[in-house]
Enzyme design. Structure first.
Site, mmCIF file in Angstrom:
data_model
loop_
_atom_site.group_PDB
_atom_site.id
_atom_site.type_symbol
_atom_site.label_atom_id
_atom_site.label_comp_id
_atom_site.label_asym_id
_atom_site.label_seq_id
_atom_site.Cartn_x
_atom_site.Cartn_y
_atom_site.Cartn_z
ATOM 1 N N ASP A 251 -3.589 11.663 36.461
ATOM 2 C CA ASP A 251 -5.028 11.735 36.201
ATOM 3 C C ASP A 251 -5.271 12.961 35.313
ATOM 4 O O ASP A 251 -4.384 13.797 35.126
ATOM 5 C CB ASP A 251 -5.820 11.797 37.505
HETATM 6 C C1 BGC Z 1 -10.811 10.456 36.525
HETATM 7 C C2 BGC Z 1 -10.078 9.160 36.220
HETATM 8 C C3 BGC Z 1 -10.236 8.793 34.764
HETATM 9 C C4 BGC Z 1 -9.751 9.964 33.923
HETATM 10 C C5 BGC Z 1 -9.795 9.703 32.438
HETATM 11 C C6 BGC Z 1 -10.491 11.549 35.524
HETATM 12 O O1 BGC Z 1 -11.279 12.660 35.687
HETATM 13 O O2 BGC Z 1 -10.492 10.868 37.827
HETATM 14 O O3 BGC Z 1 -10.559 8.149 37.059
HETATM 15 O O4 BGC Z 1 -9.534 7.627 34.484
HETATM 16 O O5 BGC Z 1 -10.567 11.085 34.205
HETATM 17 O O6 BGC Z 1 -11.084 9.705 31.954
#
Ligand code: BGC
Length: 722
Positions: A251
Site C-alpha cells: 500500500d
Molecule cells: C490506500 C489504498 C490505495 C492506495 C493508492 C492508499 O492510501 O490505502 O487503498 O489503493 O492509497 O491510492
C-alpha cells in the site's frame, strides 16, 4: 510456470532493471514521469488521459534497453467516469450479477484511457462503523464480501485480461485491516488465528479463487507484525497454501511505514523485510539513495527474480508486449446513456427502506418542501472519486424536473456540519404551508473514506434538530439519508414516518432517489452492516459468538446491587448476562434489514433430506433447501432471501448465525416462485486452527437453517449430519 518470454527477459536483465520492475511510483509530477520511466520504473499511476499514457508507454517501449511496457495503476473503486454507488451501497443491492456489471463498466472506461490495473475490490470485513473506510467495502458479512469481491474481480478482469475492456483487479487490504483498534484508521489489529481464518481471510480466498491478479498488503499490524513484513500471511498462507501466482503490491508507502511501526531501522532494512516477507511491488517509490544500497548482498536474488516474473507475467497477460498503446480516439471520457442507466438502476437497488408507515412512495403533491443539506447538494459521488468523474445533479433539480406541476420549495435549514447560516425556523415556516416534505440529510462524502474515522456516529451538525423541528409541524414527511457508513439514528428515528437510506449513489444518484421516492422503482436493498443504537455498542454485528451468559433482556439500568450471582433468583440471574445496562439488546437495525413497496409471503422451508452422512458431505453431497415466495401485492417488487446457518454444537464456539447464501429476485404482482439453495460442505464447514495449521472441517451435529427476507423474520428447518 514462467513463460519463455518472461524467462528470457529475466535472464537478460541487470539487477537495477529488476528492481525497477518492482516499483509503482505514486503519482509522479508530470514533468518527472518520463525521466522516471527512462530510469526503469515498472509501473506508475495513471497520468490522466489516453494520450499521456501512450506517451509514457512510448518512453518505456522505445527508450529503455529492454522495452518493457508499464503497468498503469489507478484506484478505480466504483467507476472511472460514470460513478456507481459506493461499494457499501453496492453491497446493499445484494445483487452479485449487478456488481459484476458495475465493475465491467468501470473497467471498460478505465482501460479505454490506458489504465491496466485497479486497486479494487476492497474486501475487508468491517464491523466498526467508526472506521471511515467501511464505505469502500461490502460491510460486516464474510459471505457477502466473498461473493461480491469475486464478482468484482470477474467484472474487472473479464475472461481475457488482454481484452480492450479488461483491467487487472487487486483484492485489498490483506488482511484484517477492517478491525483497527478503536476504529481509527491504520491502527493495530490483534486477531486470533481462528477469526483470521473464519472471517478476514475468507473473502481473499474467494478473490484468489476468482483469479484476482493482485493482492494489496494492508497498513495494519497483525499480532504485532506489520502486514508489509508478514511472511507467514503473505507467503506461507497466500502464496504457498493458496497457490496465489499474482502480484502482492504494497500500500502507499507501506514499506516506508515499517520505520514508524518500529520494526525496521532504515529503508534498506524495511525494503529487505518486505521482499523477504513476500511483497512483489513497492508502492510509493523508494528513493534512489536506497536503491543504490539494495545490492544483491542485501536482497535475495531468487526472491527478486520471482517477484519480477510475477510482474512481467501480468504485463504479458494484459497483452502489453503486443499492444502497449490505447486508441486515443476511442477514450471514453463521458458516460454513455447505457452507463447512466446501469448506475441509476444500481443506485435505486441500493436504497434501503429503513422504515415506512405508508408515506412512501409519494405521489406528486401541489406543494412540496425539500429541506436539509442534501436537498440541493451535488455531493453524491462518494469518498473515492476523482476530479475527472462525471458529476451528479441534486435531488432538488431532479424532483423539480420530475414533477413539473408541483411547486417545489428548497429551504436547506441547516448545513452539513452546522455553522452560523443554520436557520431551522425558516425551514419550519416553509414546512407549514406545503403538502409534503422531504428531509434530505446525511454525511457528506468527505466524512467517510480513508483517514475519516469518527467517534460520534450521529448526523453531524444540527440535522437531527431539523428533523425533530419538522416532525412537530404535523405535515407528512420522509427522511432521505445519504451517507457512507452506518449512522446512529436513535435521536430522531422514532419521529420519522418513513426513512430511505440512499448512501452515496454516484453520478445518477438524484435520479435514482427520485425514482424510489415516487415509486417508479422499488427500494429493496438490505443493510450490509448493522446500524448501532449508540457508539458505545460498537462493534455490534449479527454473526457474533455466543457467550456463556447470553443476554435475554437489556436496558435495565438499576442502582440495586445484587450479590447473589449466577445461583440467585431468576431476575437476579438475568443481570449477570452479556449486555449494557443502558441499551436495548442488539443494533437499531440489523444486518440484512430492509423492505420494499411490495409485500411477500413465504411458505414452509423444505429440505430434500433431513439427514446427511458426514462421509457423503465430504464426497460433495449436498441437500437442497427450497422456499416458496409469493408477491402478495399489486406492485412489481424484489425480495432478498437470506439463508443463515446456526451450528448448534461445534468444537469451537460458533457464531450465532452465519449467512451462507442469498438471492435477490424480482416478482411481478401476484407472482410466485421457488427459491432454492444448496447446502453442503462449503456452507456447513468452518476453519479449525490448532496453533500449527488450519483445516476446513464439517463436524457431525445438528444445524438449523434459518431462511427468510430478514434476520428477524426467518423460519428454520433442521439438518443433521451423522
Ligand atoms: C490506500 C489504498 C490505495 C492506495 C493508492 C492508499 O492510501 O490505502 O487503498 O489503493 O492509497 O491510492
Amino acid at each position: 510456470m514462467t513463460s519463455p518470454r518472461v524467462q528470457q527477459l529475466i535472464d537478460g536483465m541487470t539487477w537495477a532493471e529488476k528492481l525497477g520492475q518492482l516499483q509503482i511510483v505514486f503519482r509522479p509530477r508530470p514533468e518527472d514521469a518520463a525521466a522516471l520511466v527512462r530510469a526503469g520504473i515498472g509501473s506508475t499511476f495513471w497520468p490522466r488521459s489516453a494520450a499521456a499514457t501512450n506517451a509514457l508507454q512510448r518512453e518505456a517501449v522505445e527508450h529503455t534497453r529492454l522495452g518493457i511496457p508499464l503497468l498503469i495503476g489507478l484506484d478505480v473503486i466504483h467507476g472511472q467516469r460514470t460513478i456507481a454507488p459506493v461499494p457499501l451501497a453496492m453491497a446493499a443491492t445484494f445483487d452479485a450479477p449487478l456488481v459484476e456489471d458495475l465493475a465491467r463498466l468501470a473497467a471498460t472506461e478505465a482501460r479505454s484511457g490506458g489504465v491496466t490495473w485497479t486497486f479494487s475490490p476492497m474486501i475487508d470485513v468491517s464491523r466498526d462503523p467508526r472506521w471511515g473506510r467501511v464505505v469502500e467495502g461490502f460491510g460486516e458479512d464474510v459471505h457477502v464480501n466473498a461473493v461480491l469481491g469475486a464478482a468484482m474481480v470477474r467484472g474487472y478482469q473479464g475472461t481475457d485480461l488482454a481484452a480492450a475492456d479488461s483491467i487487472a483487479a487487486t483484492a485489498k487490504h490483506f488482511v484484517a485491516y477492517g478491525q483497527p483498534e478503536g476504529g481509527r484508521d491504520y491502527n493495530a489489529v490483534d486477531v486470533s488465528t481462528h477469526r483470521l481464518r473464519n472471517v478476514y481471510l475468507e473473502p481473499f480466498r474467494a478473490a484468489v479463487d476468482a483469479g484476482a491478479a493482485a493482492v494489496m498488503a494492508s497498513f495494519n499490524t497483525v499480532s504485532g507484525i506489520p502486514m508489509h513484513a508478514n511472511r507467514h500471511l503473505l507467503t506461507d498462507v497466500l502464496k504457498s497454501e493458496w497457490g496465489f501466482g499474482g502480484i502482492v503490491v504494497g500500500d502507499a508507502d507501506g514499506v516506508r511505514n515499517l520505520l514508524p511501526h518500529g520494526v525496521a531501522e532504515d529503508m534498506v532494512q524495511a525494503v529487505r523485510m518486505a521482499y523477504e516477507a513476500g511483497l512483489d511491488v513497492e508502492m510509493g517509490g523508494a528513493p534512489s539513495d536506497v536503491a543504490a544500497a539494495l545490492t544483491p548482498d542485501v536482497l535475495d536474488g531468487a526472491r527478486i527474480d520471482d517477484a519480477v516474473a510475477r510482474v512481467l507475467a501480468l504485463k504479458e497477460s494484459l497483452g502489453l508486449f503486443e499492444n502497449p498503446y490505447v486508441d486515443e480516439d476511442a477514450e471514453l471520457v463521458a458516460p454513455t446513456a447505457a452507463a447512466r442507466e446501469l448506475v441509476r438502476g444500481a443506485a435505486a437497488r441500493a436504497a434501503v427502506l429503513l422504515k415506512n408507515d405508508g408515506t412512501l412512495p409519494l405521489s406528486a403533491p401541489a406543494r412540496v418542501l425539500l429541506t436539509g443539506p442534501y436537498a440541493d447538494s451535488t455531493d453524491h459521488l462518494g469518498a473515492w472519486t476523482q476530479s475527472f468523474a462525471a458529476p451528479s445533479g441534486s435531488i432538488a433539480g431532479e424532483l423539480s424536473a420530475r414533477w413539473p406541476a408541483t411547486e417545489v420549495q428548497v429551504v436547506p435549514g441547516v448545513s452539513f456540519l452546522g455553522d452560523g447560516s443554520d436557520d431551522i425556523a425558516a425551514a419550519v415556516a416553509a414546512a407549514r404551508i406545503v403538502d409534503a416534505i422531504v428531509i434530505c440529510v446525511g454525511e457528506p462524502s468527505a466524512l467517510s473514506g480513508e483517514a475519516a474515522s469518527r467517534s460520534d456516529l450521529r448526523l453531524p451538525g444540527r440535522q437531527a434538530d431539523l428533523i425533530r423541528a419538522i416532525a412537530g409541524c404535523g405535515i407528512p414527511f420522509v427522511v432521505v439519508l445519504a451517507n457512507g457508513r452506518p449512522l446512529v439514528v436513535a435521536d430522531w428515528i422514532d419521529e420519522a414516518p418513513a426513512v430511505l437510506e440512499v448512501w452515496h449513489g454516484g453520478t445518477e444518484a438524484p435520479a435514482a432517489i427520485v425514482d424510489v421516492l415516487t415509486g417508479e422503482r422499488d427500494p429493496a436493498g438490505r443493510l450490509p452492516m448493522s446500524f448501532p443504537r449508540s457508539v458505545g455498542q460498537v462493534p455490534v454485528y449479527y454473526a457474533h459468538e455466543n457467550t456463556g451468559r447470553p443476554a435475554t433482556t437489556g436496558g435495565a439500568l438499576e442502582l440495586e446491587h445484587a450479590d447473589v450471582g449466577l445461583h440467585g433468583p431468576d431476575n437476579v440471574q438475568d443481570k449477570y448476562t452479556s449486555k449494557y445496562l443502558d441499551a436495548e439488546l442488539g443494533p437499531e437495525f440489523d444486518f440484512g434489514h430492509g423492505s420494499g413497496y411490495a409485500t411477500f409471503t413465504h411458505g414452509e422451508p423444505r429440505l430434500t433430506v433431513a439427514e446427511l452422512k458426514l462421509e457423503r458431505v465430504h464426497a460433495g453431497e449436498a441437500v437442497t433447501l427450497s422456499l416458496d415466495v409469493t408477491n402478495t401485492s399489486g406492485r412489481r417488487g424484489d425480495e432478498v432471501i437470506q439463508l443463515f446457518i446456526e451450528d448448534l454444537v461445534a468444537s469451537v464456539a460458533p457464531p450465532v448465525r452465519r449467512l451462507v447464501a442469498f438471492e435477490r429476485r424480482t416478482f411481478e404482482p401476484g407472482a410466485r416462485a421457488v427459491i432454492e439453495f444448496s447446502v453442503g460442505q462449503e456452507q456447513l464447514g468452518f476453519w479449525v486452527t490448532d496453533g500449527v495449521g488450519a483445516s476446513f472441517r464439517v463436524e457431525r451435529g445438528t444445524f438449523h437453517l434459518h431462511i427468510g427476507g430478514a434476520l428477524k423474520h426467518t423460519q428454520f428447518v433442521e439438518l443433521r449430519v451423522i
